[in-house]
Design a protein around this motif. Structure first.
Motif, PDB file in Angstrom:
ATOM      1  N   LEU A  87       0.863  -1.173   0.000  1.00  0.00           N
ATOM      2  CA  LEU A  87       0.000   0.000   0.000  1.00  0.00           C
ATOM      3  C   LEU A  87       0.903   1.227   0.000  1.00  0.00           C
ATOM      4  CD1 LEU A  87      -3.059   0.645   0.083  1.00  0.00           C
ATOM      5  CD2 LEU A  87      -2.773   1.119   2.524  1.00  0.00           C
ATOM      6  N   ILE A  88       0.713   2.088  -0.973  1.00  0.00           N
ATOM      7  CA  ILE A  88       1.621   3.203  -1.208  1.00  0.00           C
ATOM      8  C   ILE A  88       0.860   4.520  -1.065  1.00  0.00           C
ATOM      9  CG2 ILE A  88       3.161   4.307  -2.889  1.00  0.00           C
ATOM     10  CD1 ILE A  88       3.381   1.417  -4.142  1.00  0.00           C
ATOM     11  N   GLY A  89       1.280   5.322  -0.121  1.00  0.00           N
ATOM     12  CA  GLY A  89       0.739   6.664   0.037  1.00  0.00           C
ATOM     13  C   GLY A  89       1.581   7.628  -0.784  1.00  0.00           C
ATOM     14  N   VAL A  90       1.003   8.154  -1.836  1.00  0.00           N
ATOM     15  CA  VAL A  90       1.739   9.019  -2.762  1.00  0.00           C
ATOM     16  C   VAL A  90       1.824  10.426  -2.169  1.00  0.00           C
ATOM     17  CG1 VAL A  90       1.833   9.955  -5.107  1.00  0.00           C
ATOM     18  CG2 VAL A  90       0.929   7.643  -4.703  1.00  0.00           C
ATOM     19  N   ARG A  91       3.040  10.828  -1.844  1.00  0.00           N
ATOM     20  CA  ARG A  91       3.257  12.152  -1.256  1.00  0.00           C
ATOM     21  C   ARG A  91       3.325  13.211  -2.358  1.00  0.00           C
ATOM     22  NH1 ARG A  91       8.349  12.108   0.939  1.00  0.00           N
ATOM     23  NH2 ARG A  91       7.908  13.984   2.124  1.00  0.00           N
ATOM     24  N   PRO A  92       2.970  14.449  -2.039  1.00  0.00           N
ATOM     25  CA  PRO A  92       3.033  15.511  -3.051  1.00  0.00           C
ATOM     26  C   PRO A  92       4.436  15.640  -3.635  1.00  0.00           C
ATOM     27  CG  PRO A  92       1.872  16.262  -1.094  1.00  0.00           C
ATOM     28  CD  PRO A  92       2.469  14.933  -0.746  1.00  0.00           C
ATOM     29  N   LYS A  93       4.518  15.733  -4.950  1.00  0.00           N
ATOM     30  CA  LYS A  93       5.808  15.858  -5.633  1.00  0.00           C
ATOM     31  C   LYS A  93       6.089  17.328  -5.935  1.00  0.00           C
ATOM     32  CE  LYS A  93       6.639  11.454  -5.786  1.00  0.00           C
ATOM     33  NZ  LYS A  93       5.557  11.037  -4.902  1.00  0.00           N
ATOM     34  N   PHE A  94       7.359  17.689  -5.824  1.00  0.00           N
ATOM     35  CA  PHE A  94       7.707  19.069  -6.135  1.00  0.00           C
ATOM     36  C   PHE A  94       8.163  19.175  -7.586  1.00  0.00           C
ATOM     37  CE2 PHE A  94      11.744  17.268  -4.726  1.00  0.00           C
ATOM     38  CZ  PHE A  94      12.668  17.817  -5.604  1.00  0.00           C
ATOM     39  N   ASP A  95       8.090  20.361  -8.101  1.00  0.00           N
ATOM     40  CA  ASP A  95       8.478  20.637  -9.482  1.00  0.00           C
ATOM     41  C   ASP A  95      10.000  20.651  -9.570  1.00  0.00           C
ATOM     42  OD1 ASP A  95       8.893  21.535 -12.030  1.00  0.00           O
ATOM     43  OD2 ASP A  95       7.553  23.258 -11.883  1.00  0.00           O
ATOM     44  N   LEU A  96      10.549  19.735 -10.355  1.00  0.00           N
ATOM     45  CA  LEU A  96      12.000  19.629 -10.457  1.00  0.00           C
ATOM     46  C   LEU A  96      12.645  20.865 -11.074  1.00  0.00           C
ATOM     47  CD1 LEU A  96      12.366  15.898 -11.538  1.00  0.00           C
ATOM     48  CD2 LEU A  96      13.128  16.913  -9.402  1.00  0.00           C
ATOM     49  N   SER A  97      11.829  21.754 -11.633  1.00  0.00           N
ATOM     50  CA  SER A  97      12.401  22.973 -12.205  1.00  0.00           C
ATOM     51  C   SER A  97      12.999  23.876 -11.130  1.00  0.00           C
ATOM     52  CB  SER A  97      11.344  23.740 -13.004  1.00  0.00           C
ATOM     53  OG  SER A  97      10.310  24.212 -12.151  1.00  0.00           O
ATOM     54  N   VAL A  98      12.673  23.616  -9.838  1.00  0.00           N
ATOM     55  CA  VAL A  98      13.295  24.430  -8.783  1.00  0.00           C
ATOM     56  C   VAL A  98      14.803  24.178  -8.718  1.00  0.00           C
ATOM     57  CG1 VAL A  98      11.173  24.407  -7.423  1.00  0.00           C
ATOM     58  CG2 VAL A  98      12.962  22.749  -6.912  1.00  0.00           C
ATOM     59  N   LEU A  99      15.264  23.071  -9.332  1.00  0.00           N
ATOM     60  CA  LEU A  99      16.693  22.776  -9.348  1.00  0.00           C
ATOM     61  C   LEU A  99      17.427  23.512 -10.464  1.00  0.00           C
ATOM     62  CD1 LEU A  99      16.525  18.890  -8.877  1.00  0.00           C
ATOM     63  CD2 LEU A  99      16.746  20.641  -7.099  1.00  0.00           C
ATOM     64  N   ALA A 100      16.680  24.067 -11.413  1.00  0.00           N
ATOM     65  CA  ALA A 100      17.296  24.648 -12.602  1.00  0.00           C
ATOM     66  C   ALA A 100      18.066  25.921 -12.259  1.00  0.00           C
ATOM     67  CB  ALA A 100      16.218  24.953 -13.642  1.00  0.00           C
ATOM     68  N   PRO A 101      19.099  26.238 -13.049  1.00  0.00           N
ATOM     69  CA  PRO A 101      19.842  27.489 -12.839  1.00  0.00           C
ATOM     70  C   PRO A 101      18.934  28.693 -13.035  1.00  0.00           C
ATOM     71  CG  PRO A 101      21.004  26.017 -14.349  1.00  0.00           C
ATOM     72  CD  PRO A 101      19.647  25.436 -14.153  1.00  0.00           C
ATOM     73  N   ARG A 102      19.225  29.767 -12.323  1.00  0.00           N
ATOM     74  CA  ARG A 102      18.468  31.005 -12.435  1.00  0.00           C
ATOM     75  C   ARG A 102      19.346  32.090 -13.069  1.00  0.00           C
ATOM     76  NH1 ARG A 102      14.925  27.895 -11.391  1.00  0.00           N
ATOM     77  NH2 ARG A 102      13.436  27.971  -9.681  1.00  0.00           N
ATOM     78  N   GLY A 103      18.733  32.944 -13.862  1.00  0.00           N
ATOM     79  CA  GLY A 103      19.456  34.081 -14.415  1.00  0.00           C
ATOM     80  C   GLY A 103      20.362  33.708 -15.577  1.00  0.00           C
ATOM     81  N   GLU A 104      21.210  34.651 -15.951  1.00  0.00           N
ATOM     82  CA  GLU A 104      22.074  34.469 -17.122  1.00  0.00           C
ATOM     83  C   GLU A 104      23.253  33.561 -16.835  1.00  0.00           C
ATOM     84  OE1 GLU A 104      23.226  38.249 -18.590  1.00  0.00           O
ATOM     85  OE2 GLU A 104      21.183  38.894 -19.067  1.00  0.00           O
ATOM     86  N   GLY A 105      23.700  33.509 -15.590  1.00  0.00           N
ATOM     87  CA  GLY A 105      24.795  32.634 -15.234  1.00  0.00           C
ATOM     88  C   GLY A 105      26.131  33.092 -15.791  1.00  0.00           C
ATOM     89  N   ARG A 106      27.067  32.148 -15.800  1.00  0.00           N
ATOM     90  CA  ARG A 106      28.431  32.445 -16.242  1.00  0.00           C
ATOM     91  C   ARG A 106      28.951  31.272 -17.049  1.00  0.00           C
ATOM     92  NH1 ARG A 106      33.407  34.885 -13.773  1.00  0.00           N
ATOM     93  NH2 ARG A 106      35.167  33.627 -14.521  1.00  0.00           N
ATOM     94  N   THR A 107      29.395  31.529 -18.254  1.00  0.00           N
ATOM     95  CA  THR A 107      29.939  30.470 -19.111  1.00  0.00           C
ATOM     96  C   THR A 107      31.450  30.587 -19.281  1.00  0.00           C
ATOM     97  OG1 THR A 107      29.464  31.823 -21.067  1.00  0.00           O
ATOM     98  CG2 THR A 107      27.794  30.210 -20.408  1.00  0.00           C
ATOM     99  N   GLU A 108      32.048  31.687 -18.798  1.00  0.00           N
ATOM    100  CA  GLU A 108      33.492  31.844 -18.944  1.00  0.00           C
ATOM    101  C   GLU A 108      34.220  30.928 -17.958  1.00  0.00           C
ATOM    102  OE1 GLU A 108      31.514  34.369 -18.132  1.00  0.00           O
ATOM    103  OE2 GLU A 108      31.227  35.272 -20.114  1.00  0.00           O
ATOM    104  N   PRO A 109      35.304  30.296 -18.400  1.00  0.00           N
ATOM    105  CA  PRO A 109      36.070  29.454 -17.482  1.00  0.00           C
ATOM    106  C   PRO A 109      36.730  30.280 -16.386  1.00  0.00           C
ATOM    107  CG  PRO A 109      37.205  29.663 -19.582  1.00  0.00           C
ATOM    108  CD  PRO A 109      35.872  30.285 -19.762  1.00  0.00           C
ATOM    109  N   LEU A 110      36.925  29.635 -15.238  1.00  0.00           N
ATOM    110  CA  LEU A 110      37.604  30.284 -14.114  1.00  0.00           C
ATOM    111  C   LEU A 110      39.115  30.274 -14.290  1.00  0.00           C
ATOM    112  CD1 LEU A 110      35.546  28.677 -11.189  1.00  0.00           C
ATOM    113  CD2 LEU A 110      35.197  30.915 -12.250  1.00  0.00           C
ATOM    114  N   GLY A 111      39.591  29.433 -15.188  1.00  0.00           N
ATOM    115  CA  GLY A 111      41.021  29.282 -15.412  1.00  0.00           C
ATOM    116  C   GLY A 111      41.283  27.931 -16.031  1.00  0.00           C
ATOM    117  N   GLU A 112      42.512  27.488 -15.941  1.00  0.00           N
ATOM    118  CA  GLU A 112      42.887  26.177 -16.469  1.00  0.00           C
ATOM    119  C   GLU A 112      43.544  25.346 -15.384  1.00  0.00           C
ATOM    120  OE1 GLU A 112      45.249  26.628 -19.991  1.00  0.00           O
ATOM    121  OE2 GLU A 112      43.471  26.872 -21.256  1.00  0.00           O
ATOM    122  N   GLN A 113      43.468  24.043 -15.572  1.00  0.00           N
ATOM    123  CA  GLN A 113      44.023  23.113 -14.604  1.00  0.00           C
ATOM    124  C   GLN A 113      44.694  21.963 -15.349  1.00  0.00           C
ATOM    125  OE1 GLN A 113      41.431  22.309 -11.296  1.00  0.00           O
ATOM    126  NE2 GLN A 113      42.045  20.149 -11.189  1.00  0.00           N
TER     127      GLN A 113
END
Length: 681
Positions: free
Chosen positions: A596-622
């Motif tokens: 018997l499975i009680g289905v709990r409310p699921k959250f929208d996985l989009s809350v994990l997504a990045p917000r805003g423009e972000g940054r694509t430039e590398p921090l440096g090299e390794q």
């Protein structure tokens, strides 16, 4: 600040870190918290993590869901309560005889020490026959004398296990009631209450382990709940089960054996949801921690369930649980050269204390983490954990590899480090083949989803080794198990052995049995005080042809439970598994399984997504040593990358809970949920 009652926290206690995933769906936010674990005092790291959530700590939370390894660790380390066994005369050695198996298939030696020593396994007069008839009524005076003797010998818990109680539990019930009248605590386990299923060893083992764990897990959870309440927590504390569901703290204290693999199970649940939302319902998951590599297969968005598992040799638990294969290959796995000159990695592990050589805590033998540090895949000055670990000592890693691997094999130290990773990767790839190819699945049709602190470091190697063309690195790989705690539904299982020919089954009685299961399981759901979106049930018959030993799981509908429906469902399931059915052979029904499975409310996985423009430039090299040469890898802050960002290897993507090593020729794209989707050339 958001409403306190909208926040849910998943907590996973690992050997090195305690991970928390904090979800506030009303505000559309999610965050992670990592704090050091305290070995042997798991509740300390737990409470430290809760205190870090915000200024209000525990009182700001509505629900806490906990994946715990306390029971598993207690069994592996044999740190369980002193436990006694009261059993049918002549059967005190069932636990020790097992299935006449040995730790090593070949050879003449092999030791095993049951969790209940022989002196604490006492026999009484009683006997129930396999058809359920009572041959010898239980002698309750002997039962009471045995219980008193076990108390005098210092037992804190007791298990009552009688033969054939799956067919008729009356003798065992009477004995358990007599023991409970005089036992000074609640730690009395009746085997038929835990597992009313045929096969005496599996029932004895599961019930005995449950009894031995009751004081350990019960005290831990009671202390944890008390600490939370003292800090103002007014919500529900739920515990993850090995089957991927959750249960109340009270149920977990009564049935601690069902928590045996709760941490890894929560991670698989999260992977199934994330991968399906990303468009990949068929996925192989790999959890790389400090000691082990846990791999599982998800087909059609559903994780496979196994009927039993072995926590360690001879410690068999028969209870529905997510099917997970575990090998000793993690970040702390020790590399060594054996007497035959072969390089071995694991199963021995440095764990979190003292940890890899580069931790500088006294271990001088090389580990997989040391190889990754020496080869530049983990920056020594920026270790995992977001600052919770100090800077790593690359020279200690180099010296450990040189002394224990490079010199014995006459290799350059960098080549020796690559060899360590090659062996470790081969072992992990073998586990992936075990859950796919050996079970009839083509791994090339599946995506590979690594998680755990070390998953991202080996993702490209795993894809190359197994032939997987798509990799999915979740947004927060190191806290995926904590995330899965938040996602898990509440689930309760029941089983009853029937062991009858299909033609002889009384389906009216079977429907009454199902109704009884539903009533008991629903009472457990209701006792948790948790709201569900819906409640659904699963009904399965274990069936087989006459003369066969192994059963086939046959899903049936409660509203169509009759002989014709059962036969049709069996033939469909048998044909799907073996490609044909057998004519002219009778059918038997071994067990009825119910969930018997009680289905709990699921959250929208989009809350994990990045917000805003972000940054694509590398921090440096390794500089990273790969394929026998140094390459310059661009370094990125992984969580700053926006949706749609495209990164070409070689590259290092860093975040607090893991590092992703993107090999030359591989490409990664950030999808709409914040996952990294990898493709190999």
């Amino acid at each position: 600040m958001s409403d306190a009652r909208t926040r849910v926290v998943g907590v996973d206690v690992g050997g090195t870190f305690t991970d928390l995933f904090v979800l506030d769906e009303a505000a559309g936010t999610a965050e992670i918290v990592k704090v050091p674990s305290t070995r042997g005092e798991e509740s300390v790291g737990f409470m430290n993590g809760i205190a870090r959530v915000d200024d209000r700590g525990a009182q700001s939370l509505a629900t806490i869901i906990h994946g715990t390894t306390v029971g598993t660790n207690a069994l592996l380390e044999r740190k369980v309560a002193r436990t006694g066994l009261i059993t049918t005369r002549g059967f005190r050695d069932v636990l020790e005889m097992r299935r006449r198996d040995r730790p090593q298939t070949w050879g003449l030696r092999g030791g095993f020490e049951p969790v209940i020593e022989r002196a604490l396994r006492l026999e009484v007069d009683e006997r129930v026959l396999a058809d359920g008839r009572v041959h010898t009524p239980v002698d309750l005076d002997q039962v009471r004398a045995a219980a008193r003797q076990l108390l005098e010998q210092g037992c804190e818990a007791v298990c009552v296990f009688f033969i054939n109680t799956y067919a008729n539990p009356s003798n065992e019930q009477a004995a358990a009631a007599a023991v409970r009248e005089l036992w000074p605590n609640d730690h009395v386990t009746a085997a038929a209450e835990v597992l009313p299923e045929i096969r005496e060893f599996e029932r004895a083992s599961t019930a005995s382990l449950n009894a031995a764990l009751q004081p350990v897990v019960g005290r831990y959870l009671e202390r944890l709940d008390g600490d939370l309440r003292a800090r103002g927590f007014g919500g529900e504390l739920l515990i993850v089960q090995s089957n991927g569901g959750v249960m109340s703290r009270r149920t977990a204290g009564e049935l601690p054996v069902r928590t045996a693999l709760s941490g890894p199970a929560a991670g698989v649940i999260a992977c199934a949801a994330i991968a399906t939302a990303a468009g990949h319902p068929d996925v192989i998951t790999g959890d790389i921690g400090g000691t082990s590599f846990d791999v599982s297969l998800i087909a059609g968005g559903q994780a496979a369930l196994a009927s039993q598992t072995s926590i360690d040799f001879g410690l068999v638990v028969r209870s529905p649980m997510i099917q997970i294969e575990t090998i000793g290959a993690g970040g702390g796995s020790i590399a060594s050269v054996d007497a035959g000159g072969m390089l071995q990695v694991g199963p021995e592990s440095a764990g979190s204390v003292p940890g890899p050589a580069c931790y500088g805590r006294g271990n001088e033998r090389p580990t997989v983490t040391d190889a990754n540090v020496l080869l530049g895949r983990i920056a020594a000055q920026r270790p995992l954990g977001g600052g919770l670990l100090g800077a790593l000592d690359v020279e200690k890693a180099r010296e450990a590899i040189r002394r224990h691997v490079a010199e014995p094999l006459a290799l350059d130290v960098l080549a020796a480090a690559e060899a360590i990773l090659t062996v470790a990767n081969a072992k992990m790839a073998g586990a992936m083949r075990l859950v796919s190819i050996e079970r009839g699945h083509d791994p090339r049709r599946f995506a590979y989803m690594p998680f755990g602190g070390g998953g991202g470091l080996h993702v490209c190697a795993m894809m190359r080794e197994v032939g997987v063309v798509t990799g999915i690195v979740p947004r927060y790989p190191g806290v995926t198990s904590a995330l899965g705690c938040v996602m898990a539904d509440m689930r309760h299982d029941a089983v009853q052995t029937l062991n009858q020919d299909l033609a002889a089954i009384d389906f009216a009685a079977l429907r009454e049995l199902r109704a009884g299961f539903e009533s008991r399981c629903r009472a457990r759901l209701d006792s948790a005080g948790v709201a569900f979106e819906s409640v659904r049930e699963e009904l399965v018959l274990d069936m087989l042809y006459q003369g066969q030993t192994h059963t086939v799981a046959v899903p049936v509908r409660a509203d169509a439970l009759d002989a014709d429906a059962a036969r049709a469902a069996f033939e469909a399931a048998y044909r799907a598994e073996f490609g044909r059915v057998l004519d002219g052979i009778g059918l038997r029904v071994m067990n009825l399984r119910y969930a018997l499975i009680g289905v709990r409310p699921k959250f929208d996985l989009s809350v994990l997504a990045p917000r805003g423009e972000g940054r694509t430039e590398p921090l440096g090299e390794q500089p990273v040593y790969f394929g026998g040469d140094w390459v310059q890898a661009r370094r990125y802050a992984r969580l700053d990358l926006p949706v749609g960002a495209r990164i070409a290897g070689p590259a290092i993507l860093e975040q607090a809970d893991t590092t992703v090593w993107l090999e030359p020729g591989f490409e990664a794209v950030v999808d709409a949920l914040g996952n990294l989707i990898l493709r190999q050339p």
